[in-house]
Design a protein around this motif. Structure first.
Motif, short mmCIF file in Angstrom:
data_model
loop_
_atom_site.label_atom_id
_atom_site.label_comp_id
_atom_site.label_asym_id
_atom_site.label_seq_id
_atom_site.Cartn_x
_atom_site.Cartn_y
_atom_site.Cartn_z
N ARG A 438 39.53 -7.54 7.00
CA ARG A 438 40.83 -7.09 7.52
C ARG A 438 41.23 -5.74 6.91
N VAL A 439 40.96 -5.55 5.62
CA VAL A 439 41.29 -4.27 4.97
C VAL A 439 40.54 -3.11 5.63
N PHE A 440 39.23 -3.29 5.84
CA PHE A 440 38.44 -2.20 6.43
C PHE A 440 38.82 -1.95 7.88
N MET A 441 39.18 -3.01 8.61
CA MET A 441 39.56 -2.81 10.01
C MET A 441 40.94 -2.15 10.14
N ILE A 442 41.83 -2.47 9.25
CA ILE A 442 43.13 -1.77 9.25
C ILE A 442 42.91 -0.30 8.89
N PHE A 443 42.00 -0.06 7.95
CA PHE A 443 41.66 1.31 7.59
C PHE A 443 41.08 2.05 8.79
N THR A 444 40.20 1.38 9.56
CA THR A 444 39.63 1.97 10.77
C THR A 444 40.72 2.30 11.77
N TRP A 445 41.64 1.36 11.96
CA TRP A 445 42.72 1.56 12.94
C TRP A 445 43.60 2.75 12.55
N CYS A 446 43.97 2.86 11.30
CA CYS A 446 44.83 3.95 10.83
C CYS A 446 44.14 5.31 10.99
N LEU A 447 42.87 5.39 10.58
CA LEU A 447 42.14 6.66 10.70
C LEU A 447 41.96 7.07 12.15
N THR A 448 41.68 6.10 13.03
CA THR A 448 41.46 6.41 14.44
C THR A 448 42.74 6.93 15.09
N VAL A 449 43.86 6.26 14.86
CA VAL A 449 45.13 6.70 15.44
C VAL A 449 45.51 8.07 14.88
N ALA A 450 45.32 8.27 13.57
CA ALA A 450 45.65 9.56 12.97
C ALA A 450 44.78 10.67 13.54
N GLY A 451 43.48 10.42 13.68
CA GLY A 451 42.59 11.42 14.26
C GLY A 451 42.92 11.74 15.70
#
Length: 530
Positions: A438-451
């Motif tokens: 869950r931590v890594f997927m939330i990290f993926t979600w945040c980076l993707t939206v920011a990018g």
């Protein structure tokens, strides 16, 4: 009564003659203030294109008080008298005059242009002159090269501009200022000759990436230059280059591309390509010739496009040799394209691009060979133009790589291989594998939206519909965006709908990961600058 009437008529005639007198066809008492930057006399005619019969000679001197100065002489060759002039000392990469002049002869006066004091000299009468001698002193804090730049008027319709001295080195030492003249000839533009072979072109052994072409001569000293890649002008390594200078009543441009079949420059009020006037230099292989065109970049909404319009360019020179494309042409100061008026005396963002193919009768897609100026520039100013910062593009790429090559891959591996093995301990009430997944997927979600948001800010809207990087990026972002909301609504483990959720969660996550990984390999469109 008659006597009074006669006197009145005589007075009116004298007054009319007096009022008519200012309409002289030259500035007999010196150059106007408008000549401070352009160095043009304002006579409404073009400068001579033939070699100037006048030159500037420099000689460092020292007066009786130990003050070190420079003797500056404007001299004519043969019997070439002149009536007017303006002269300034300018740094190599600037149009701002520096130093202070001292005038010791009749027929000349010191003039102040911009900041500083007495940083220019002009004439005070129209009497014929063979030679003008002046004294110049460098500013107290100046250290570097200066070039004396002059315009000389023989008569109302005959004048020369861009008369330059050899470079003068101003060097500050412990004992004061020192001046060192150079035997190097002043920089002038060398017309590109199509008969020059590759073996005749000089090569700098210190720079393997240097591009050998005469277009680089005089860059940012007698003409403005802007090229790609960034900071390539000084090293003469530009693969795409545009030069510009004001000449007479029009602007003169040069376009150059190395190993490309077209080069283009566009004027824009903003940093987004759309509603722009474009100048093209194109080698059309099917015709076996180089041609220039004017085109129009359509509004970015609903989509980018380009179509050619009636050309207002006057071709001066063009060639395609050894895979080097070159065009030199002039363009009117004011033009109207697609109902939009472009006044080149104003400030614009300057775009440059080049490509290897065409789409019918218009330019093909430019790949990474493009750039734009960071700020709006004046084409009348001869100075180095800086390219726009690419920090947002680099952040976009870094965020997406970290999200899909890094965080998403680790999160998927945890769910795939540790779901049944890493269950002996818990973190925040959840099995370790699930907590870290869950931590890594939330990290993926945040980076993707920011990018995703960052690149939208950079390009100012949607990219063109034929860009696979942009299309896959939007699909990936959409799939990634809905994943956490699907997970938040997942059914309980023993409910009938749980298997359906498991399959959808797996499918959406893997599709997003596949598309996200593919995007990283699409290099040709990875930088969405324009």
């Amino acid at each position: 009564m008659a006597s009074k009437m006669g006197k009145t008529v005589w007075l009116v005639c004298c007054l009319a003659l007096a009022l008519h007198q200012p309409e002289v066809h030259a500035f007999g008492r010196g150059a106007p203030d408008s000549a401070c930057l352009s160095m043009l006399p304002g006579h409404g005619t073009d400068a001579q294109s033939s070699p100037s019969p006048y030159s500037i000679v420099l000689a460092p001197i020292e007066n009786g008080n130990g003050r070190r100065l420079v003797n500056v002489t404007i001299t004519s060759q043969g019997n070439a008298d002149f009536a007017g002039f303006i002269i300034q000392a300018r740094p190599e990469n600037s149009d701002n005059p520096v130093g202070t002049f001292e005038v010791r002869q009749e027929g000349a006066k010191a003039h102040t242009c911009g900041s500083g004091l007495k940083n220019s000299v002009t004439h005070t009468d129209k009497n014929p002159k063979r030679k003008v001698e002046l004294i110049w002193e460098a500013p107290a804090d100046y250290d570097g090269h200066v070039i004396f730049n002059a315009s000389v008027v023989r008569d109302y319709s005959t004048f020369w501009t861009g008369i330059k001295s050899a470079p003068l080195l101003v060097r500050r030492t412990a004992t004061g200022v020192e001046y060192e003249t150079s035997s190097k000839k002043p920089t002038t533009r060398i017309p590109y000759q199509t008969t020059i072979s590759s073996t005749q072109r000089p090569v700098n052994p210190q720079s393997e990436n240097q591009v050998s072409h005469p277009i680089f001569e005089g860059c940012n000293s007698i003409k403005g230059c802007f090229g790609w890649p960034s900071n390539c002008v000084a090293s003469k390594s530009c693969r795409v280059l545009v030069t510009y200078m004001f000449k007479g009543s029009a602007y003169e441009f040069e376009l150059f591309a190395d190993d490309r079949v077209w080069a283009a420059a566009a004027f824009s009020d903003d940093k987004i390509m759309g509603d722009d006037s474009v100048m093209e230099c194109a080698y059309e292989e099917d015709k076996g010739e180089v041609n220039t065109y004017v085109s129009w970049n359509d509004s970015p909404n609903p989509g980018k496009g380009n179509h050619r319009v009636e050309s207002d360019l006057t071709v001066l020179e063009k060639s395609y040799k050894d895979k080097q494309l070159y065009c030199r042409f002039s363009k009117p100061r004011v033009s109207t394209i697609e109902g939009v008026t472009f006044d080149l005396d104003k400030h614009y963002h300057l775009f440059i691009a080049a490509g290897t193919d065409f789409k019918g009768n218009r330019l093909g897609y430019h790949q990474s060979e493009r750039d734009l100026t960071a700020e709006k520039i004046s084409l009348a100013d001869i100075q180095a133009a800086k390219g726009a910062s690419k920090i947002l593009v680099h952040l976009h790429g870094a965020f997406m790589v970290a999200a899909w090559i890094g965080a998403a891959s680790i999160g998927i591996l945890l769910a795939r291989y540790f779901k049944k093995t890493w269950v002996g301990s818990q973190l925040c009430g959840k099995d370790q594998w699930f907590a870290w997944h869950r931590v890594f997927m939330i990290f993926t979600w945040c980076l993707t939206v920011a990018g995703f948001v960052i690149i939208f800010i950079e390009i100012g809207g949607w990219s063109s519909a034929d860009n696979p990087h942009a299309i896959l990026g939007c699909i990936t972002t959409g799939l990634a965006f809905i994943q956490p909301f699907m997970a938040a609504l997942r059914p309980a483990p023993n409910t009938p709908k749980r298997p359906l959720f498991n399959w959808l969660h797996w499918l959406v996550g893997n599709l997003a990961h596949i598309f996200g990984s593919i995007i990283q390999n699409i290099r040709e469109n990875a930088l969405l600058l324009i």
